[in-house]
Design a protein around this motif. Sequence first.
Motif, PDB file in Angstrom:
ATOM      1  N   GLY A  28       0.795  -1.230   0.000  1.00  0.00           N
ATOM      2  CA  GLY A  28       0.000   0.000   0.000  1.00  0.00           C
ATOM      3  C   GLY A  28       0.822   1.272   0.000  1.00  0.00           C
ATOM      4  O   GLY A  28       0.271   2.374   0.080  1.00  0.00           O
ATOM      5  N   LEU A  29       2.149   1.137  -0.129  1.00  0.00           N
ATOM      6  CA  LEU A  29       2.990   2.334  -0.017  1.00  0.00           C
ATOM      7  C   LEU A  29       2.619   3.417  -1.037  1.00  0.00           C
ATOM      8  O   LEU A  29       2.443   4.580  -0.668  1.00  0.00           O
ATOM      9  CB  LEU A  29       4.473   1.953  -0.164  1.00  0.00           C
ATOM     10  CG  LEU A  29       5.452   3.129  -0.108  1.00  0.00           C
ATOM     11  CD1 LEU A  29       5.321   3.909   1.197  1.00  0.00           C
ATOM     12  CD2 LEU A  29       6.896   2.651  -0.299  1.00  0.00           C
ATOM     13  N   ILE A  30       2.477   3.038  -2.298  1.00  0.00           N
ATOM     14  CA  ILE A  30       2.222   4.068  -3.316  1.00  0.00           C
ATOM     15  C   ILE A  30       0.845   4.723  -3.132  1.00  0.00           C
ATOM     16  O   ILE A  30       0.753   5.955  -3.087  1.00  0.00           O
ATOM     17  CB  ILE A  30       2.471   3.512  -4.736  1.00  0.00           C
ATOM     18  CG1 ILE A  30       3.989   3.325  -4.878  1.00  0.00           C
ATOM     19  CG2 ILE A  30       1.925   4.449  -5.816  1.00  0.00           C
ATOM     20  CD1 ILE A  30       4.469   2.790  -6.171  1.00  0.00           C
ATOM     21  N   PRO A  31      -0.232   3.930  -2.965  1.00  0.00           N
ATOM     22  CA  PRO A  31      -1.513   4.607  -2.699  1.00  0.00           C
ATOM     23  C   PRO A  31      -1.477   5.451  -1.429  1.00  0.00           C
ATOM     24  O   PRO A  31      -2.075   6.529  -1.377  1.00  0.00           O
ATOM     25  CB  PRO A  31      -2.529   3.467  -2.571  1.00  0.00           C
ATOM     26  CG  PRO A  31      -1.797   2.195  -2.768  1.00  0.00           C
ATOM     27  CD  PRO A  31      -0.392   2.486  -3.181  1.00  0.00           C
ATOM     28  N   LEU A  32      -0.743   4.992  -0.420  1.00  0.00           N
ATOM     29  CA  LEU A  32      -0.620   5.766   0.823  1.00  0.00           C
ATOM     30  C   LEU A  32       0.069   7.107   0.558  1.00  0.00           C
ATOM     31  O   LEU A  32      -0.389   8.162   1.019  1.00  0.00           O
ATOM     32  CB  LEU A  32       0.176   4.953   1.853  1.00  0.00           C
ATOM     33  CG  LEU A  32       0.737   5.697   3.066  1.00  0.00           C
ATOM     34  CD1 LEU A  32      -0.373   6.168   3.986  1.00  0.00           C
ATOM     35  CD2 LEU A  32       1.686   4.818   3.832  1.00  0.00           C
ATOM     36  N   LEU A  33       1.147   7.068  -0.220  1.00  0.00           N
ATOM     37  CA  LEU A  33       1.865   8.317  -0.532  1.00  0.00           C
ATOM     38  C   LEU A  33       0.969   9.277  -1.310  1.00  0.00           C
ATOM     39  O   LEU A  33       0.951  10.482  -1.049  1.00  0.00           O
ATOM     40  CB  LEU A  33       3.146   8.017  -1.321  1.00  0.00           C
ATOM     41  CG  LEU A  33       4.246   7.252  -0.558  1.00  0.00           C
ATOM     42  CD1 LEU A  33       5.382   6.869  -1.494  1.00  0.00           C
ATOM     43  CD2 LEU A  33       4.768   8.063   0.628  1.00  0.00           C
ATOM     44  N   ILE A  51       5.679   6.589   8.219  1.00  0.00           N
ATOM     45  CA  ILE A  51       5.193   5.737   7.125  1.00  0.00           C
ATOM     46  C   ILE A  51       5.905   4.380   7.178  1.00  0.00           C
ATOM     47  O   ILE A  51       5.275   3.325   7.098  1.00  0.00           O
ATOM     48  CB  ILE A  51       5.431   6.422   5.753  1.00  0.00           C
ATOM     49  CG1 ILE A  51       4.635   7.729   5.662  1.00  0.00           C
ATOM     50  CG2 ILE A  51       5.076   5.482   4.604  1.00  0.00           C
ATOM     51  CD1 ILE A  51       5.034   8.623   4.498  1.00  0.00           C
ATOM     52  N   ALA A  52       7.248   4.448   7.323  1.00  0.00           N
ATOM     53  CA  ALA A  52       8.042   3.213   7.338  1.00  0.00           C
ATOM     54  C   ALA A  52       7.597   2.300   8.489  1.00  0.00           C
ATOM     55  O   ALA A  52       7.354   1.106   8.278  1.00  0.00           O
ATOM     56  CB  ALA A  52       9.526   3.567   7.456  1.00  0.00           C
ATOM     57  N   ARG A  53       7.467   2.878   9.681  1.00  0.00           N
ATOM     58  CA  ARG A  53       7.050   2.070  10.843  1.00  0.00           C
ATOM     59  C   ARG A  53       5.683   1.443  10.617  1.00  0.00           C
ATOM     60  O   ARG A  53       5.457   0.279  10.877  1.00  0.00           O
ATOM     61  CB  ARG A  53       6.993   2.949  12.095  1.00  0.00           C
ATOM     62  CG  ARG A  53       8.152   2.744  13.042  1.00  0.00           C
ATOM     63  CD  ARG A  53       7.904   3.349  14.420  1.00  0.00           C
ATOM     64  NE  ARG A  53       7.307   4.664  14.426  1.00  0.00           N
ATOM     65  CZ  ARG A  53       7.982   5.802  14.296  1.00  0.00           C
ATOM     66  NH1 ARG A  53       9.289   5.770  14.130  1.00  0.00           N
ATOM     67  NH2 ARG A  53       7.367   6.962  14.322  1.00  0.00           N
TER      68      ARG A  53
END
Length: 161
Positions: A28-33, A51-53
């Motif tokens: 989900g990293l890209i949608p989250l960003l 975000i990383a945690r």
Amino acid sequence: MAEAKRITKADLERIDSIISDYREQRWGLIPLLHEIQEVVGYIPPEAIPHIARGLGLFSSQVQGVISFYTQFYTTPRGKNIVRVCRGTACHVRGGKTILKLVKRELGIEEGETTPDLTHTLETVACIGVCALAPNIVINKDTFGQMNPKKVARLFGKKDEV
Ligand code: FES
């Protein structure tokens, strides 16, 4: 150049709330960003460890993705995104002078944002309306056949028009 905007507590709370929707979902990293950028206007560097945690990643992995994709910004952007065309047709019809004048009017260089966050200045390759060269795009509006008077009119120095 715009002064570095400090992230507010409210922004950080909004970011943490978005992160909680993606907890431990590395995919989900890209949608989250995208979501953070949409809500806050940019991705504050201070948010990267959060975000990383939240997703179970290293900060360097998050930073790597942000750096790789040009659509992510880690500094605040202006309300109006001004893009001066640097394509060949615009260049030969005075695009370089138009860029110089826009820089002077806004008091910023390419890639910078005004301190009041009203404008961000960028250049762009051909936008496909070469017949109207030289062109400027402000947000979604194209302004063709630009000249010094039109630049002054667009950016507020009406007394010079
Ligand atoms: S070169 Fe500027 S619109 Fe094509």
